[in-house]
Design a protein around this motif. Structure first.
Motif, PDB file in Angstrom:
ATOM      1  N   VAL A   1     -16.529  10.188  -4.204  1.00  0.00           N
ATOM      2  CA  VAL A   1     -15.648  11.300  -4.561  1.00  0.00           C
ATOM      3  C   VAL A   1     -15.368  12.175  -3.347  1.00  0.00           C
ATOM      4  CG1 VAL A   1     -15.401  13.359  -5.997  1.00  0.00           C
ATOM      5  CG2 VAL A   1     -16.368  11.263  -6.975  1.00  0.00           C
ATOM      6  N   LYS A   2     -16.379  12.433  -2.522  1.00  0.00           N
ATOM      7  CA  LYS A   2     -16.164  13.239  -1.317  1.00  0.00           C
ATOM      8  C   LYS A   2     -15.190  12.565  -0.358  1.00  0.00           C
ATOM      9  CE  LYS A   2     -20.610  15.644  -1.469  1.00  0.00           C
ATOM     10  NZ  LYS A   2     -21.983  15.759  -0.881  1.00  0.00           N
ATOM     11  N   THR A   3     -15.276  11.250  -0.257  1.00  0.00           N
ATOM     12  CA  THR A   3     -14.345  10.523   0.599  1.00  0.00           C
ATOM     13  C   THR A   3     -12.929  10.605   0.048  1.00  0.00           C
ATOM     14  OG1 THR A   3     -16.115   9.008   1.224  1.00  0.00           O
ATOM     15  CG2 THR A   3     -13.870   8.297   1.697  1.00  0.00           C
ATOM     16  N   ALA A   4     -12.800  10.516  -1.273  1.00  0.00           N
ATOM     17  CA  ALA A   4     -11.473  10.662  -1.890  1.00  0.00           C
ATOM     18  C   ALA A   4     -10.922  12.059  -1.636  1.00  0.00           C
ATOM     19  CB  ALA A   4     -11.558  10.384  -3.385  1.00  0.00           C
ATOM     20  N   ALA A   5     -11.784  13.077  -1.740  1.00  0.00           N
ATOM     21  CA  ALA A   5     -11.335  14.453  -1.502  1.00  0.00           C
ATOM     22  C   ALA A   5     -10.902  14.647  -0.049  1.00  0.00           C
ATOM     23  CB  ALA A   5     -12.455  15.424  -1.859  1.00  0.00           C
ATOM     24  N   LYS A   6     -11.683  14.096   0.854  1.00  0.00           N
ATOM     25  CA  LYS A   6     -11.374  14.234   2.274  1.00  0.00           C
ATOM     26  C   LYS A   6     -10.071  13.545   2.645  1.00  0.00           C
ATOM     27  CE  LYS A   6     -13.435  13.494   6.854  1.00  0.00           C
ATOM     28  NZ  LYS A   6     -14.638  12.983   7.579  1.00  0.00           N
ATOM     29  N   ASN A   7      -9.764  12.454   1.946  1.00  0.00           N
ATOM     30  CA  ASN A   7      -8.570  11.656   2.253  1.00  0.00           C
ATOM     31  C   ASN A   7      -7.532  11.754   1.140  1.00  0.00           C
ATOM     32  OD1 ASN A   7      -9.460   9.832   4.770  1.00  0.00           O
ATOM     33  ND2 ASN A   7     -11.209  10.009   3.384  1.00  0.00           N
ATOM     34  N   SER A   8      -7.501  12.873   0.437  1.00  0.00           N
ATOM     35  CA  SER A   8      -6.666  12.991  -0.760  1.00  0.00           C
ATOM     36  C   SER A   8      -5.187  12.795  -0.453  1.00  0.00           C
ATOM     37  CB  SER A   8      -6.893  14.332  -1.443  1.00  0.00           C
ATOM     38  OG  SER A   8      -6.588  15.405  -0.570  1.00  0.00           O
ATOM     39  N   GLU A   9      -4.698  13.370   0.634  1.00  0.00           N
ATOM     40  CA  GLU A   9      -3.272  13.245   0.952  1.00  0.00           C
ATOM     41  C   GLU A   9      -2.911  11.810   1.286  1.00  0.00           C
ATOM     42  OE1 GLU A   9      -2.279  16.052   3.969  1.00  0.00           O
ATOM     43  OE2 GLU A   9      -2.686  17.805   2.712  1.00  0.00           O
ATOM     44  N   ASP A  10      -3.770  11.144   2.065  1.00  0.00           N
ATOM     45  CA  ASP A  10      -3.518   9.737   2.409  1.00  0.00           C
ATOM     46  C   ASP A  10      -3.570   8.858   1.168  1.00  0.00           C
ATOM     47  OD1 ASP A  10      -3.247  10.397   5.066  1.00  0.00           O
ATOM     48  OD2 ASP A  10      -5.280   9.796   5.617  1.00  0.00           O
ATOM     49  N   LEU A  11      -4.511   9.145   0.262  1.00  0.00           N
ATOM     50  CA  LEU A  11      -4.616   8.371  -0.976  1.00  0.00           C
ATOM     51  C   LEU A  11      -3.347   8.493  -1.807  1.00  0.00           C
ATOM     52  CD1 LEU A  11      -8.171   8.859  -2.529  1.00  0.00           C
ATOM     53  CD2 LEU A  11      -6.975   6.693  -2.201  1.00  0.00           C
ATOM     54  N   THR A  12      -2.887   9.721  -1.986  1.00  0.00           N
ATOM     55  CA  THR A  12      -1.691   9.958  -2.796  1.00  0.00           C
ATOM     56  C   THR A  12      -0.478   9.275  -2.188  1.00  0.00           C
ATOM     57  OG1 THR A  12      -2.573  12.080  -3.546  1.00  0.00           O
ATOM     58  CG2 THR A  12      -0.210  11.730  -3.793  1.00  0.00           C
ATOM     59  N   ALA A  13      -0.330   9.397  -0.887  1.00  0.00           N
ATOM     60  CA  ALA A  13       0.816   8.786  -0.207  1.00  0.00           C
ATOM     61  C   ALA A  13       0.760   7.269  -0.293  1.00  0.00           C
ATOM     62  CB  ALA A  13       0.859   9.243   1.251  1.00  0.00           C
ATOM     63  N   MET A  14      -0.429   6.710  -0.046  1.00  0.00           N
ATOM     64  CA  MET A  14      -0.567   5.256  -0.099  1.00  0.00           C
ATOM     65  C   MET A  14      -0.270   4.736  -1.495  1.00  0.00           C
ATOM     66  SD  MET A  14      -3.847   2.746   0.535  1.00  0.00           S
ATOM     67  CE  MET A  14      -4.500   3.155  -1.081  1.00  0.00           C
ATOM     68  N   GLY A  15      -0.763   5.428  -2.516  1.00  0.00           N
ATOM     69  CA  GLY A  15      -0.519   4.984  -3.885  1.00  0.00           C
ATOM     70  C   GLY A  15       0.962   4.916  -4.207  1.00  0.00           C
ATOM     71  N   LYS A  16       1.702   5.933  -3.829  1.00  0.00           N
ATOM     72  CA  LYS A  16       3.142   5.941  -4.077  1.00  0.00           C
ATOM     73  C   LYS A  16       3.830   4.808  -3.330  1.00  0.00           C
ATOM     74  CE  LYS A  16       3.601  10.923  -4.934  1.00  0.00           C
ATOM     75  NZ  LYS A  16       4.166  12.203  -4.429  1.00  0.00           N
ATOM     76  N   GLU A  17       3.444   4.601  -2.078  1.00  0.00           N
ATOM     77  CA  GLU A  17       4.074   3.550  -1.269  1.00  0.00           C
ATOM     78  C   GLU A  17       3.772   2.166  -1.819  1.00  0.00           C
ATOM     79  OE1 GLU A  17       2.572   4.253   2.616  1.00  0.00           O
ATOM     80  OE2 GLU A  17       3.698   6.127   2.912  1.00  0.00           O
ATOM     81  N   ILE A  18       2.523   1.930  -2.204  1.00  0.00           N
ATOM     82  CA  ILE A  18       2.149   0.613  -2.718  1.00  0.00           C
ATOM     83  C   ILE A  18       2.882   0.316  -4.022  1.00  0.00           C
ATOM     84  CG2 ILE A  18       0.254  -0.639  -3.836  1.00  0.00           C
ATOM     85  CD1 ILE A  18      -1.567   0.301  -1.616  1.00  0.00           C
ATOM     86  N   ARG A  19       2.933   1.278  -4.923  1.00  0.00           N
ATOM     87  CA  ARG A  19       3.628   1.047  -6.193  1.00  0.00           C
ATOM     88  C   ARG A  19       5.107   0.753  -5.975  1.00  0.00           C
ATOM     89  NH1 ARG A  19      -0.154   5.090  -7.774  1.00  0.00           N
ATOM     90  NH2 ARG A  19       1.322   6.778  -7.366  1.00  0.00           N
ATOM     91  N   ALA A  20       5.720   1.474  -5.039  1.00  0.00           N
ATOM     92  CA  ALA A  20       7.137   1.230  -4.739  1.00  0.00           C
ATOM     93  C   ALA A  20       7.325  -0.136  -4.081  1.00  0.00           C
ATOM     94  CB  ALA A  20       7.672   2.331  -3.837  1.00  0.00           C
ATOM     95  N   ASP A  21       6.440  -0.481  -3.152  1.00  0.00           N
ATOM     96  CA  ASP A  21       6.552  -1.767  -2.456  1.00  0.00           C
ATOM     97  C   ASP A  21       6.416  -2.941  -3.411  1.00  0.00           C
ATOM     98  OD1 ASP A  21       6.912  -0.456  -0.082  1.00  0.00           O
ATOM     99  OD2 ASP A  21       4.898  -0.843   0.701  1.00  0.00           O
ATOM    100  N   ILE A  22       5.452  -2.848  -4.334  1.00  0.00           N
ATOM    101  CA  ILE A  22       5.239  -3.948  -5.281  1.00  0.00           C
ATOM    102  C   ILE A  22       6.487  -4.161  -6.129  1.00  0.00           C
ATOM    103  CG2 ILE A  22       3.955  -4.609  -7.357  1.00  0.00           C
ATOM    104  CD1 ILE A  22       1.473  -3.380  -6.021  1.00  0.00           C
ATOM    105  N   ALA A  23       7.080  -3.079  -6.592  1.00  0.00           N
ATOM    106  CA  ALA A  23       8.295  -3.202  -7.406  1.00  0.00           C
ATOM    107  C   ALA A  23       9.438  -3.806  -6.598  1.00  0.00           C
ATOM    108  CB  ALA A  23       8.697  -1.832  -7.945  1.00  0.00           C
ATOM    109  N   GLN A  24       9.532  -3.460  -5.327  1.00  0.00           N
ATOM    110  CA  GLN A  24      10.622  -3.961  -4.489  1.00  0.00           C
ATOM    111  C   GLN A  24      10.456  -5.435  -4.120  1.00  0.00           C
ATOM    112  OE1 GLN A  24      10.723  -1.282  -1.134  1.00  0.00           O
ATOM    113  NE2 GLN A  24      11.483   0.431  -2.365  1.00  0.00           N
ATOM    114  N   GLN A  25       9.254  -5.983  -4.272  1.00  0.00           N
ATOM    115  CA  GLN A  25       9.009  -7.381  -3.903  1.00  0.00           C
ATOM    116  C   GLN A  25       9.478  -8.365  -4.972  1.00  0.00           C
ATOM    117  OE1 GLN A  25       4.826  -7.739  -3.041  1.00  0.00           O
ATOM    118  NE2 GLN A  25       4.905  -6.146  -1.459  1.00  0.00           N
ATOM    119  N   ALA A  26       9.955  -7.887  -6.113  1.00  0.00           N
ATOM    120  CA  ALA A  26      10.376  -8.784  -7.194  1.00  0.00           C
ATOM    121  C   ALA A  26      11.367  -9.822  -6.682  1.00  0.00           C
ATOM    122  CB  ALA A  26      10.998  -7.973  -8.323  1.00  0.00           C
TER     123      ALA A  26
END
Length: 569
Positions: free
Chosen positions: A340-365
């Motif tokens: 949890v501390k690692t997630a808190a420390k990297n919260s912005e990177d986590l949020t950004a990566m999640g959005k990018e990955i979800r968008a990328d997966i959809a675009q790979q159809a």
């Protein structure tokens, strides 16, 4: 408990009570007489940490583990003193016990819509999928207490934390590994055949956690003594999601910073650790070691296919009863804190990566290739054990199935979408339960597809890296298919599942037929009879016997078609 009423809960989650309890699993309370007894020289190698974690099973002189009632009382007391904690009942077990979800957020709301809008990543900790692995559930309660007591610093200013402290209440109460009907809960997260797995899927769908920790305990003696004359020694074993079609960036972040952070925390605390591994439970001559499996069935891998940084944590415990229990709980607790501390420390990177990955997966159809089935790579590896008779350290060199390197066995082009025949409402509903967007065809149209031709079908039993899965639910049908072009006339009633959505890789795991976790293998999609020779009349009344291949009620769409669709209700 401070929780929603049953009526309100029903509006948020489906009623998950199963009225049928199979007699497969006999009720068996914890029996200390069945514990493995380590020699004193081994016991000394695992000193008790000087930490008061304040949970029910750690009370002095308590000889058994936390009961369902004790857990509920403990959670109720936490909720009364912490405005950051809200409790929801996400479902009931097969024997009617509540499955609580603890929602920690400085939004002071349990609503998933609120948490999704607060721009913070969400961490989900799930414990006690296996009822005879109590340290995981006790650590979840200990971590919940630390959060409720305000001892975790400002992590809630950076992340939301969800905790399911008892995913298998019946197993925990009866000290049995599997669910009441004998199903292994940790192999049911794609099929969703039980109320417990459906309750967990509801949490995944609604809260879309960015980081997931699945906490377990592993067997210390038994087959290890028989095969190697030694006991397992690692305080903790760890493995992130390892299955086919995972985004590389997800694996990279799982390794660094998350795995690095947990290992550093364990080592700083004097706790030994390893990659997770196990061995066959049935063949005592097979000394091959296997990392956690690569199939799309375990919670760890399903969470990865749902685009979460996902970990399996296993501590040294099964078969030991209450021996070293405080140490086992402490090992779990500090791992949860580190995650949890690692997630808190990297919260912005986590949020950004999640959005990018979800968008990328959809675009790979419709682009590139997918791996339908893979296999782990065989390597050589050395582990540390403890000689069961002398307590001396023992190095074991053996074959090692590495899940970190997966070799493709079956590959195919990534489709743009899948189509299910009108007969396949059960499969369409199951995809919806997984959180997938499923559409129905509203106007007839003919499109180009690939059909699946059934080459072989055989009754079989599921296997995992230990050689077996659970007491029940092991039967499957293994298939082999080929694909051929098909002009398909879509009429009203056909189901259309586009891969232009974030859960595309989960859809692939469910619908591609050849794996043991697929909808075909498990009877969720209809399966025709075996191919057979038939006689066809040819020119000049000559007859010729030839094999006609049955066709699955499942089609692949390779290019974007013009189709009128309505979201399935």
């Amino acid at each position: 408990m401070k929780c929603l009423s049953r009526a309100a809960t029903a509006l948020l989650f489906p009623c998950l009570v199963s009225l049928f309890i199979s007699p497969i699993t006999a009720l068996a309370k914890y029996d200390p007489a069945k514990n493995y007894q380590e020699i004193p020289a081994i016991v000394k190698q695992f000193p008790v940490p000087n930490v008061d974690m304040g949970t029910p099973a750690l009370v002095k002189d308590k000889t058994d583990f936390t009961s369902q009632k004790e857990m509920e009382t403990f959670i109720d007391e936490l909720s009364k003193k912490s405005p950051s904690l809200q409790v929801r009942i996400i479902g009931q077990s097969q024997q009617g016990r509540d499955i609580p979800l603890l929602v920690f957020s400085d939004s002071h709301s349990p609503a998933s819509a609120v948490l999704l809008k607060n721009t913070k990543p969400t961490v989900l900790i799930i414990a006690l999928q296996h009822g005879n692995e109590p340290a995981s559930g006790e650590a979840a309660l200990a971590y919940a207490k630390s959060l409720a007591d305000g001892k975790e610093g400002n992590v809630l200013s950076r992340v939301n934390v969800l905790i399911i402290p008892r995913a298998n209440p019946d197993g925990a109460e009866n000290f049995t590994r599997d669910l009441a009907n004998g199903i292994n809960l940790n192999r049911d997260h794609l099929l969703l055949s039980t109320p417990e797995s459906r309750a967990i899927a509801g949490v995944l769908n609604q809260y879309q956690p960015d980081v997931v920790l699945d906490s377990h305990e592993y067997s210390v003696a038994g087959r290890w003594v028989e095969k190697f004359g030694a006991l397992q020694r690692y305080d903790a074993m760890l493995q992130y999601a390892t299955t086919v079609n995972l985004p590389a960036r997800l694996t990279k972040m799982s390794d660094k910073p998350f795995r690095d952070s947990i290992i550093t925390t364990l080592e700083t605390s004097g706790l030994s650790n390893s990659w997770y591994f196990t061995t066959d439970k049935n063949d005592m001559k097979d000394k091959t070691l296997s990392m956690g499996g690569i199939g799309a069935d375990t919670f760890r891998n399903i969470a990865g296919l749902r685009n979460s940084v996902s970990f399996l944590l296993e501590t040294r415990g099964v078969g030991l009863g209450k021996a070293h229990f405080a140490r086992r709980v402490y090992t779990q607790l500090i791992s949860m804190q580190a995650l949890v501390k690692t997630a808190a420390k990297n919260s912005e990177d986590l949020t950004a990566m999640g959005k990018e990955i979800r968008a990328d997966i959809a675009q790979q159809a419709g682009q590139g290739a997918i791996v339908v089935e893979g296999k782990a790579t065989i390597e050589k590896h050395t582990i540390s054990m403890i000689d069961a008779k002398t307590a001396d350290g023992k190095k074991v060199d053996t074959d090692w199935r590495s899940s970190l390197s997966i070799a493709p066995v079956i590959t195919r082009s990534r489709p743009y979408a899948y189509v299910l025949a009108p007969t396949e409402k059960k499969a369409a509903k199951k995809l919806q339960e997984l959180g997938v967007d499923v559409y129905t065809v509203s106007q007839p149209v003919t499109i180009k597809t690939q059909q699946y031709n059934l080459l072989e079908r055989n009754d079989a039993n599921k296997k995992d890296v230990t050689g077996s899965v659970g007491k029940a639910g092991n039967q499957m049908i293994g298939v082999k298919t080929s694909q051929s072009d098909k002009e398909l006339e879509l009429t009203e009633g056909y189901y259309y599942i586009p891969l232009e959505q974030p859960l595309a890789n989960l859809i692939i795991a469910a619908l591609e037929p050849e794996t043991q976790s697929s909808f075909i293998a498990n009877g969720i999609l209809s399966l025709p009879a075996k191919p057979k020779a038939v006689t066809k009349k040819k020119a000049k009344d000559k007859a010729k016997a030839e094999t006609v291949l049955p066709v699955l009620p499942l089609y692949r769409v390779q290019e974007r078609p013009q189709v009128s669709l309505v979201l399935m209700q």
